[in-house]
Design a protein around this motif. Structure first.
Motif, short mmCIF file in Angstrom:
data_model
loop_
_atom_site.label_atom_id
_atom_site.label_comp_id
_atom_site.label_asym_id
_atom_site.label_seq_id
_atom_site.Cartn_x
_atom_site.Cartn_y
_atom_site.Cartn_z
N UNK A 37 0.83 -1.20 0.00
CA UNK A 37 0.00 0.00 0.00
C UNK A 37 0.86 1.25 0.00
N UNK A 38 1.90 1.24 0.80
CA UNK A 38 2.80 2.40 0.89
C UNK A 38 3.40 2.72 -0.47
N UNK A 39 3.66 1.69 -1.26
CA UNK A 39 4.27 1.90 -2.57
C UNK A 39 3.36 2.63 -3.54
N UNK A 40 2.03 2.60 -3.28
CA UNK A 40 1.10 3.30 -4.16
C UNK A 40 1.14 4.81 -3.95
N UNK A 41 1.62 5.25 -2.76
CA UNK A 41 1.68 6.68 -2.47
C UNK A 41 2.97 7.25 -3.04
#
Length: 487
Positions: free
Chosen positions: A185-189
């Protein structure tokens, strides 16, 4: 096609306003833009051009894009009816009532619906700007998520996270989100935005650098406090917790804050009038004795809010108001409350029952399972002024009184007391047209500026867009969305 998702560190950080502003920014640059919110929770809704309903914020964002709103812009809408249950709207149509726990367990079933709507929008435009809901850092709600990272990953849409500096601890909010999110999820930001800054922006330069250092996210800019946002319709009831007090102007209009109040943006145009002193009256306070007009607003739970109204003692206050010669207006659910009886034989809102209304209008209402959704236009019967608005209600009302409105369809709507001081109707947005508002306020002895609310909102959107053009890295956001040479 290009797409970008704006998520936030919490509710009311300004996501809806920023998405609307960015929609107008890119529309002003000649692009075909569409707004999208996979899942929304709000009792403020709008009727769409294709005959459904969506969250008010997405209708505003459609206006920012200069396009009519459609159900695909907000395929899943939850309209709270109690502390544990909400009406579920899918593709603009009511699908029953879901309890919060049941929705949490089954929301993943709606992901295909959400993705299909997104793909349809994507095929019609150059850019889709997506708004998240709440915060992705609420990791206890992550399983089956369709509103934030669940959608972003399924649709492969890059995310920019918004922090609200006005409420404080914005560094902790952004860095904390980075810390609690799982790696995928963090990689999507891909970056962050700061919203609602007051004062000298240079004073927070080091803070922004620290956020970048700790998260490695790109800083896409910081928006200063935008007064123009006050001219936009609010979607979340959290705004009602803030001061919306009058300012000593000529005609006093008050609205009791029902527990399930809906579509309270009906009154934005009245609040902007120079000779109107407008108050929302919170629970625990009496209706003021010096009010000229009391408006009973729409509600998502008419029977429950009628009981709430009586529990507050507002029914007694309202009778006293009428005895003093005051005026009363009921809109939608408020109109139903003003009648003689309300019946719920099919248990639409709860156990089947019939209750006495407030008895101020000669009407009787029966709640039904079918919801009326329609754009309407017409004129006031008494004033000959024209209005435009929409109907969004459950219930059939039998009227034994003079109607309030004559619709262009040939039908009538609403009711008026013999002396004309008490009236009610189903039409939302009744005061948005300047001529209609001027005619209505004239009956209260007030002058109106007669400005159309849509024009006022449109000017505010242009002002917000101009601010974002200066304060955000629009080129960087465009590249992140995948616009490339289109810009």
């Amino acid at each position: 096609m290009a797409a970008l998702m704006i998520q936030g560190c919490g509710s009311d950080v300004g996501k809806s306003v920023l998405v609307a502003g960015l929609c107008r920014v890119f529309a002003n640059r000649g692009l075909t833009v569409r707004p999208f919110k996979p899942q929304n929770m709000s009792n403020n809704a709008a009727v769409t051009s294709d005959g459904g309903e969506i969250g008010r914020a997405q209708a505003l964002q459609a206006l920012a894009c200069r396009t009519p709103p459609t159900v695909d812009m907000n395929p899943v809408l939850l309209k709270p009816q109690s502390d544990v249950g909400a009406q579920l709207i899918v593709l603009g149509k009511m699908m029953g009532t879901w309890e919060a726990r049941g929705f949490q367990e089954r929301k993943g079933e709606l992901l295909d619906t959400v993705l299909t709507s997104f793909r349809r929008l994507e095929a019609t435009c150059d850019l889709v700007i997506v708004e998240g809901a709440g915060s992705p850092a609420e990791i206890n709600l992550r399983a089956g998520d369709i509103a934030n990272m669940g959608f972003a990953r399924a649709a492969n849409v890059p995310v920019v996270l918004v922090g609200d500096i006005d409420r404080g601890h914005v560094i902790a909010a952004l860095v904390g989100a980075y810390a609690v999110l799982e790696a995928e999820d963090r990689a999507m930001i891909r970056g962050f935005l700061i919203n609602k800054f007051r004062g000298d922006p240079s004073l927070f330069r080091d803070g922004r650098l620290e956020i970048t250092r700790r998260t490695r996210w790109t800083d896409f800019g910081m928006a200063t406090w935008m007064a123009a946002a006050r001219s936009l319709p609010a979607e979340d009831a959290v705004i009602l917790d803030r001061a919306m007090k009058g300012n000593g102007r000529k005609t006093r209009i008050v609205v009791p804050m029902l527990s399930r109040m809906a579509n309270f943006d009906d009154f934005d145009a009245l609040r902007s009038e120079p000779e109107v002193d407008f108050d929302f009256i919170p629970p625990g306070q009496p209706l003021p004795g010096d009010a000229d007009l009391v408006i009973l607003p729409g509600t998502k739970a008419t029977l429950a809010d009628l009981a709430f109204f009586r529990t507050q003692g507002w029914d007694i206050d309202l009778v006293a108001h009428v005895r003093r010669g005051g005026h009363v207006l009921g809109v939608c659910g408020g109109y139903q409350m003003l009648g003689r009886t309300l019946s719920d034989p099919d248990g639409v809102e709860g156990p089947p029952e019939t209750v006495a209304g407030l008895g101020l209008l000669d009407v009787d209402t029966t709640l039904t399972g079918a919801k009326v959704l329609a754009s309407v236009a017409g004129r006031f019967v008494a004033a000959e002024a024209r209005f435009e608005g929409y109907e969004m209600h459950v219930g059939r009302t039998t009227v034994s009184a003079r109607p309030m409105l004559a619709l262009d369809s040939g039908a009538t709507d609403g009711a008026t007391s013999p002396d004309g001081r008490i009236m009610g109707c189903y039409v939302h947005g009744l005061f948005n047209k300047g001529d209609a508002r001027r005619a209505f306020l004239r009956t209260l002895g007030a002058f109106s500026n007669a400005l159309d609310q849509t024009d006022r909102v449109d000017r505010a959107l242009d002002e917000i867009a101009a601010t974002l053009e200066c304060e955000f890295d629009i080129r960087g956001l465009a590249d992140l969305a995948g616009l490339g040479a289109t810009m």
